[in-house]
Design an enzyme around this catalytic site. Structure first.
Site, PDB file in Angstrom:
ATOM      1  N   GLY A  42      34.326  52.188  67.148  1.00  0.00           N
ATOM      2  CA  GLY A  42      34.099  51.730  68.510  1.00  0.00           C
ATOM      3  C   GLY A  42      33.694  50.266  68.497  1.00  0.00           C
ATOM      4  O   GLY A  42      32.649  49.916  67.945  1.00  0.00           O
ATOM      5  N   LEU A  43      34.502  49.408  69.097  1.00  0.00           N
ATOM      6  CA  LEU A  43      34.262  47.968  69.076  1.00  0.00           C
ATOM      7  C   LEU A  43      33.905  47.457  70.465  1.00  0.00           C
ATOM      8  O   LEU A  43      34.687  47.607  71.405  1.00  0.00           O
ATOM      9  CB  LEU A  43      35.497  47.230  68.562  1.00  0.00           C
ATOM     10  CG  LEU A  43      35.832  47.425  67.079  1.00  0.00           C
ATOM     11  CD1 LEU A  43      37.201  46.856  66.763  1.00  0.00           C
ATOM     12  CD2 LEU A  43      34.770  46.773  66.201  1.00  0.00           C
ATOM     13  N   SER A  44      32.721  46.853  70.571  1.00  0.00           N
ATOM     14  CA  SER A  44      32.282  46.292  71.845  1.00  0.00           C
ATOM     15  C   SER A  44      32.553  44.804  71.932  1.00  0.00           C
ATOM     16  O   SER A  44      32.437  44.210  73.006  1.00  0.00           O
ATOM     17  CB  SER A  44      30.779  46.518  72.021  1.00  0.00           C
ATOM     18  OG  SER A  44      30.051  45.793  71.037  1.00  0.00           O
ATOM     19  N   SER A  49      29.181  45.964  65.842  1.00  0.00           N
ATOM     20  CA  SER A  49      30.390  46.786  65.687  1.00  0.00           C
ATOM     21  C   SER A  49      31.434  46.057  64.842  1.00  0.00           C
ATOM     22  O   SER A  49      32.205  46.682  64.112  1.00  0.00           O
ATOM     23  CB  SER A  49      30.964  47.166  67.055  1.00  0.00           C
ATOM     24  OG  SER A  49      31.291  46.034  67.821  1.00  0.00           O
ATOM     25  N   LEU A  68      36.410  50.898  74.683  1.00  0.00           N
ATOM     26  CA  LEU A  68      36.412  51.544  75.990  1.00  0.00           C
ATOM     27  C   LEU A  68      36.183  50.469  77.052  1.00  0.00           C
ATOM     28  O   LEU A  68      35.189  49.740  76.999  1.00  0.00           O
ATOM     29  CB  LEU A  68      35.317  52.607  76.077  1.00  0.00           C
ATOM     30  CG  LEU A  68      35.358  53.728  75.040  1.00  0.00           C
ATOM     31  CD1 LEU A  68      34.221  54.714  75.284  1.00  0.00           C
ATOM     32  CD2 LEU A  68      36.694  54.459  75.064  1.00  0.00           C
ATOM     33  N   CYS A 129      25.182  57.534  78.697  1.00  0.00           N
ATOM     34  CA  CYS A 129      26.457  56.874  78.417  1.00  0.00           C
ATOM     35  C   CYS A 129      26.929  57.199  77.006  1.00  0.00           C
ATOM     36  O   CYS A 129      28.124  57.449  76.785  1.00  0.00           O
ATOM     37  CB  CYS A 129      26.317  55.371  78.601  1.00  0.00           C
ATOM     38  SG  CYS A 129      27.862  54.461  78.462  1.00  0.00           S
ATOM     39  N   CYS A 239      23.850  47.036  79.926  1.00  0.00           N
ATOM     40  CA  CYS A 239      25.157  46.474  80.281  1.00  0.00           C
ATOM     41  C   CYS A 239      25.268  46.255  81.785  1.00  0.00           C
ATOM     42  O   CYS A 239      25.916  45.304  82.229  1.00  0.00           O
ATOM     43  CB  CYS A 239      26.272  47.380  79.779  1.00  0.00           C
ATOM     44  SG  CYS A 239      26.338  49.009  80.551  1.00  0.00           S
TER      45      CYS A 239
END
Length: 404
Positions: A42-44, A49, A68, A129, A239
């Site tokens: 999962g890359l933000s 990450s 996402l 979340c 966020c």
């Protein structure tokens, strides 16, 4: 190949690192990890990450990236993050995928956060979340699109899997057949508090490569790998706050102001407010009231649209009810147990007795509990998580209820 970047700051930090927190230990663990070495990360678009993906690649894993898309515009979970995440994947030579998750984020997070504020509680969107959006959506996408069983994220936490040996004396009751969640080694960055709600099926398919590292090591390693995000500033806010500029700006966008009273515990009116959604338990600043002693918010009454305040010496509580419990490292207890409880992300875990409350529809299952603290606590906030620890182990956790 990544360039080896060494600066004076890098050498200075490396000279003071305990050997147990070295990257070599992390790489060895990844290299000897049981099962197939394929993973979706999962890359933000942040450094954590990014290094997670880089370490897995270095350890010889087959890696793909997944982002996402939760909101449009500014922020690490928004359009900005997508660009940096794509850049990291290009740099590492791995595939990058984007999943439009804005609809489920609106439903599961934004709508529930707003509902909580309207009811006079202070919601905790991050843990919800993680469970209902990030981890669930990632695993759902992987299952439907890839022949890969594992996901990885850049969280600072650790998992001890059910097939790993451990000292039974570390836990108050049986946890042998369970995957266990532990604090990250860097206590200043530990994110286990936000992960308490992950079920066993998600923990068993998740990897946290940064769990043994400090944030300083992460930055240094990112520089060594010449990652594009190595010097990217760290987000200090939720966020939602990052995206809208502040939590107040987010709240004001969706919830109308509604004038009400600020009162003492005896009912004496001493001021007014423009909406209970702007207050949280324990709050001292921003009350807009001049009083002979500092006042703290001790209760938010949504039914009367009131904010109740009191001096600090009258603000403490010795117990609370915790509901919607997820048991992580242990089975649900049948008897009272001694635990350490953390009631805010930045608060310390404190000693308490956990007394199970059983669900009449599920025989002998503790779905709710009463927490008795050894010392009064001043920020017991409905809607926030109470997470139960035994040392580094996350035993379980739930949401603080408005019940008393």
């Amino acid at each position: 190949m990544p360039m080896n970047v060494e600066t004076r700051e890098t050498k200075k930090v490396l000279n003071h690192l305990p050997s147990e927190e070295t990257v070599e230990k992390t790489l060895k663990r990844l290299q000897t990890f049981s099962g197939d070495h394929s993973v979706v990360v999962g890359l933000s678009g942040g450094v954590d990450s990014s290094l997670t993906a880089a370490l897995l690649c270095k350890a010889g894993w087959y890696v793909e990236g997944l982002t996402l898309w939760l909101m449009k515009g500014k922020g690490s979970c928004c359009s900005d993050g997508l660009v940096d995440a794509a850049g990291i994947c290009d740099q590492l030579g791995i595939k990058h995928h984007i999943v439009d998750s804005k609809e489920i984020f609106q439903k599961e997070i934004i709508n529930n956060v707003l509902k909580g504020y309207e009811e006079g509680i202070t919601p905790l969107p991050c843990s919800r979340c993680n469970k209902s959006v990030k981890f669930s959506e990632m695993l759902k996408w992987v299952k439907e699109n890839k022949n890969i069983e594992k996901i990885a994220t850049g969280h600072y936490a650790r998992i001890r899997y059910s097939n790993e040996s451990f000292n039974e004396n570390d836990l108050p009751i049986d946890g042998i057949k369970r995957h266990k969640l532990l604090r990250g080694k860097d206590l200043n960055k530990d994110q286990s508090y936000f992960l308490y709600d992950l079920p066993q099926e998600i923990l068993g398919k998740t990897i946290f490569p940064l769990g043994e590292l400090t944030k300083e090591i992460t930055r240094i390693e990112a520089l060594k790998h010449s990652l594009k995000t190595a010097k990217k500033p760290e987000s200090q806010d939720l966020c939602l706050a990052e995206h809208y500029g502040s939590m107040n700006a987010f709240i004001d966008k969706y919830l109308p102001q509604k004038k009400g009273e600020v009162v003492l515990k005896n009912g004496q009116i001493i001021g007014s407010h423009n909406g209970i959604q702007h207050f949280t338990i324990g709050q001292r600043k921003g009350l807009g009231i001049a009083w002979e002693v500092p006042l703290h918010v001790v209760e938010i009454d949504a039914s009367l649209n009131r904010v109740i305040v009191a001096p600090r010496e009258d603000s403490g509580k010795s117990e609370c009810i915790v509901k919607d419990i997820n048991w992580v490292s242990i089975e649900a207890p049948q008897e009272p147990i001694e635990v350490e409880v953390q009631i805010r992300y930045r608060s310390k875990a404190v000693k308490a007795k956990l007394i199970p409350i059983f669900d009449s529809n599920k025989e002998n299952y503790c779905y709710k509990c009463n927490i008795h603290f050894e010392e009064d606590q001043f920020s017991i906030t409905p809607g926030q998580a109470a997470v139960f620890y035994k040392g580094d182990y996350v035993l379980g956790g739930g949401l603080i209820s408005k019940e008393y």
